[in-house]
Scaffold this active site. Structure first.
Site, PDB file in Angstrom:
ATOM      1  N   ASP A   1       0.807  -1.219   0.000  1.00  0.00           N
ATOM      2  CA  ASP A   1       0.000   0.000   0.000  1.00  0.00           C
ATOM      3  C   ASP A   1       0.843   1.274   0.000  1.00  0.00           C
ATOM      4  O   ASP A   1       0.416   2.298  -0.534  1.00  0.00           O
ATOM      5  CB  ASP A   1      -1.007   0.013   1.150  1.00  0.00           C
ATOM      6  CG  ASP A   1      -0.414  -0.338   2.499  1.00  0.00           C
ATOM      7  OD1 ASP A   1       0.822  -0.477   2.611  1.00  0.00           O
ATOM      8  OD2 ASP A   1      -1.198  -0.462   3.465  1.00  0.00           O
TER       9      ASP A   1
ATOM     10  N   ASP B   1       3.663   0.957  13.322  1.00  0.00           N
ATOM     11  CA  ASP B   1       2.930  -0.315  13.414  1.00  0.00           C
ATOM     12  C   ASP B   1       3.662  -1.424  14.163  1.00  0.00           C
ATOM     13  O   ASP B   1       3.011  -2.190  14.877  1.00  0.00           O
ATOM     14  CB  ASP B   1       2.543  -0.837  12.026  1.00  0.00           C
ATOM     15  CG  ASP B   1       1.573   0.072  11.303  1.00  0.00           C
ATOM     16  OD1 ASP B   1       0.803   0.775  11.987  1.00  0.00           O
ATOM     17  OD2 ASP B   1       1.594   0.110  10.066  1.00  0.00           O
TER      18      ASP B   1
END
Length: 769
Positions: free
Chosen positions: A70, A483
């Site tokens: 992404d 993350d």
């Protein structure tokens, strides 16, 4: 950054993105180029770390496989090495959004051709429009066709697809499903020019949250997949029947039977759900769709799987667990057919976060299913798989869950799952953190366990927020990542065993070490307090990051912000999100509010004087000489409204500041603790600055900047305090947005570490004298 012009779309060819030789020039203060220098660039090994929405196998050449990410570009599989090769590292600063891969298509007629629908955001976060990147050598080099609209490789719905598809009979024809209400587009010249398919009736209606003022959740997710029925064409003659998926829960599948001249909503289709995928089994004449009530990749609470018989128009629900069941609390997405055995298919429950993701397999065209795990007696489960993550050991996340959860997890956000069309035993699937796969998939049908392992070697997809390279200790580098928190890198070429876990922050935003006592460190970041109420957003170490413990935090903290360690480690200054600037004597047992400095200011320490700290906010520079208790704004003027700054080791009061926009954009230097700054005339733009070991015969550290110098954007080094600069990267090594962090290595002359936004940590070493 410059926005691509939008107007009458003639689809003129944009400037080519070419993989160039590594010619790198030295730029003096006047901007003239002279001698060249070459660098070797590698990834600091982490192993994945981000969402892989899709894996695409070429249908005519074995082992030709692409993975799209992404925010980290596109990769090609290297069968001999068992690894992935990055293909979009040539994308530069101006078009950084093209590192977002909204879709990838590999040509089934000419396998040398591959296409990427590139663009990261459809809202204002990405200033540029999207593009179709075209390659005739499997991605080794590219040309780009600009589009008159944006694409969203990192937008909601990015796991649906593929939006981009090549006609398997006449491969000069491509279709692109666009987001944001832009409809369906077609090219008849191998993607060089594009025109809107004006006859296509539905540009989509679904928005995750129409009230979102940022435009991120409120974007129309648009036209989401294109599938050709190869049976309805012949070699050199365009395919007549094409199915298209639309983000509209009432009208999610359309079809043309005349090569795109007219389109109709497919009669009898299910309603109330979005078709994430549409996969055609041409042998048996079935179109399969996997649906969800939401666009994903995070959300989805109900879903269905359907089979459409193309000859009769009959729809049959084949959901492994129907939406009417209380056991269905997820949407379906990942969908694949075994091309060697077309009655065999697999589907994922991509949004099942607990106890794990769902994967089903059917060998009778969806009439019956088996699941990769099943309940035995709650909370216990039985497994049709084994899992070995020894090659990427941090995938356990240091967790010690209780049944029914296990570690490592099978995954989450599992929207891309594919069976190798040439090898029924091989399957790969993407997750929010890696690519997993197996090479004994057919053992599933024999009642045996399949062996699942990471298949992610070479694919590096972390977003990097900060980097430090201490002057001593086992680790030359410590990282702050989105993350997955970050790592202590004792071997740059080996995947670390575990991320920071005490405290376990989802994202680390800043870290620092004490310059004269470098084993003492601090890191700060973000954590979901609703899920982890006892985890604070700050951690400390006194052994170079090998072991950590969490400190206390002041009230009102909502995020990590920035942090600084005093030169001797005796104090720390923290500027967290949600509240003001604070200082602590010792290791964060208690915090006292600093005065004279605004909330949200970026903070750093002097690298010599342990009582001196600095701050920067809104174009004003601040100094504290009492260990962070009080700050005073200096008289310095002409500074940018925003920027990043660092102080130089071994030189009290020596500061470099990079940043800004427009006419106030560049690099500034102070040698009097920020009382005054001098702007370097040779640097037109700068976004970050770092320091490394001095060159032989020099006493001042080597400077590294991410900047525009002499009219050229790149990474530069100066060995003479900024008097002259050498560009050390080249046009083949740009990695999109690299502005978040840069640092040299204080122990290795010429080595530099560069943060990327999706391509992990890059490090470079000199390859010439």
């Amino acid at each position: 950054m410059r926005r691509n012009p939008v107007g009458a779309f003639t689809a003129a060819l944009a400037a080519a993105i070419m993989v160039l030789a590594g010619l790198v020039g030295q730029v003096a203060a006047g901007g003239a180029a002279s001698a060249a220098e070459s660098y070797t660039w590698r990834n600091v090994q982490i192993g994945g770390g981000g969402f892989v929405p899709s894996i695409v196998f070429n249908q005519s050449q074995a082992n030709l496989i692409y993975a799209r990410t992404d925010i980290g570009g596109v990769y090609r599989w290297n069968q001999a090495a068992g690894s992935w090769t990055p293909l979009l590292d040539s994308i530069g600063w101006t078009n950084w959004g093209w590192m977002g891969a909204a879709s990838v298509a590999t040509d089934p007629v000419d396998p040398n051709r591959v296409y990427v629908a590139a663009g990261m955001y459809t809202n204002s976060w990405d200033p540029n429009n999207g593009a179709i990147l075209r390659s005739t050598n499997k991605g080794d080099s590219w040309t780009a066709t600009a589009l008159p609209f944006k694409l969203g490789g990192n937008m909601p719905g990015r796991g649906m697809g593929e939006r981009l598809a090549v006609d398997p009979n006449q491969d000069g024809v491509l279709y692109l499903g666009a987001p944001s209400g832009n409809g369906l587009w077609k090219s008849t010249d191998y993607g060089a020019t594009w025109a809107k398919v004006t006859s296509f009736p539905n540009p989509g209606t679904y928005k995750q949250d129409p009230s979102d003022s940022s435009g991120y959740l409120s974007d129309n997710q648009g036209v989401v997949w294109v599938t050709f029925d190869k049976r309805t064409g012949s070699s050199g003659s365009a395919t007549k029947t094409i199915y298209v998926g639309v983000a509209d829960p009432q009208n999610t599948v359309y079809r043309t039977t005349d090569g795109g001249s007219t389109w109709q909503r497919v009669a009898g289709q299910p309603t109330g759900y979005l078709a994430h995928k549409g996969v055609l089994d041409t042998t048996n004449g079935y179109l399969y769709i996997a649906t969800s009530d939401k666009g994903g990749p995070y959300d989805g609470s109900k879903g269905q799987v359907w089979r459409y018989t193309t000859a009769t128009g009959a729809w049959t629900e084949i959901s492994p667990i129907p939406a009417s069941s209380g056991d269905n609390y997820y949407g379906y997405s990942g969908l694949t057919v075994d091309r060697q055995h077309p009655g065999t298919l697999m589907v994922t429950g991509y949004s099942s976060w607990w106890p794990d993701t769902m994967i089903w397999r059917s060998t009778d065209s969806g009439a019956t299913w088996t699941r990769v795990w099943d309940w035995s007696s709650y909370p216990n489960r039985t497994f049709r798989y084994t899992m070995d993550v020894s090659s990427v050991p941090w995938l356990t996340f240091g967790a010690n869950p209780q049944p029914p959860e296990v570690t490592p997890k099978l995954g989450w956000m599992t929207e891309g799952l594919e069976i190798d069309p040439f090898n029924s035993a091989r399957m790969m699937y993407g997750t929010g953190a890696t690519i997993y796969g197996t090479t004994n998939l057919t053992d599933w049908d024999a009642g045996k366990q399949i062996a699942i392992k990471p298949m992610v070697k070479g694919l590096e997809e972390t977003a990097v927020n900060d980097l430090i390279s201490p002057p001593s200790g086992d680790a030359h580098l410590l990282s702050a990542l989105g993350d997955i928190g970050g790592f202590r890198h004792t071997d740059l070429d080996a995947i670390p065993s575990m991320m920071y876990t005490q405290p376990n922050l989802t994202t680390t935003t800043s870290l620092d070490y004490a310059e004269t006592n470098p084993g003492w460190m601090v890191r700060v970041g973000n954590v979901d307090k609703s899920a982890s109420p006892n985890v604070n957003r700050i951690g400390f170490s006194t052994d170079g990051g090998a072991n950590w413990w969490q400190g206390n935090e002041p009230s009102g903290v909502t995020g990590g912000g920035t942090v600084a360690a005093a030169a001797d480690g005796g104090r720390f200054v923290w500027s967290p999100d949600g509240t003001g600037v604070y200082y602590s004597v010792g290791f964060g047992n208690s915090w006292t509010a600093s005065s004279g400095i605004p909330s949200g200011a970026r903070v750093a320490s002097d690298r010599v004087n342990p009582k001196k700290f600095y701050g920067f906010s809104g174009g004003r520079f601040y100094v504290s000489t009492d260990g962070g208790a009080t700050f005073t704004a200096t008289a310095a003027t002409g500074l940018p409204s925003s920027g990043r700054f660092k102080a130089v080791a071994g030189h009290e009061g020596d500061i470099w500041l990079a940043g800004g926009s427009g006419s106030t954009y560049g690099l500034w230097h102070s040698t009097d603790s920020g009382a005054t700054f001098t702007k370097l005339s040779s640097v037109q733009e700068a976004d970050n600055v770092g320091f490394g070991k001095a060159a032989t015969g020099k006493t001042y550290p080597a400077l590294y900047v991410i900047a525009k110098i002499g009219g050229v954007r790149g990474i530069f080094r100066s060995d003479d305090s900024g008097a002259t600069w050498v560009r050390i990267n080249d046009d083949a090594h740009q990695w999109g947005n690299i502005g978040a962090a840069i640092t040299g290595d204080p122990r290795v002359y010429g080595r530099v570490y560069v943060a990327t936004n999706g391509r992990g940590i890059i490090y470079g070493d000199r390859t010439t004298g």
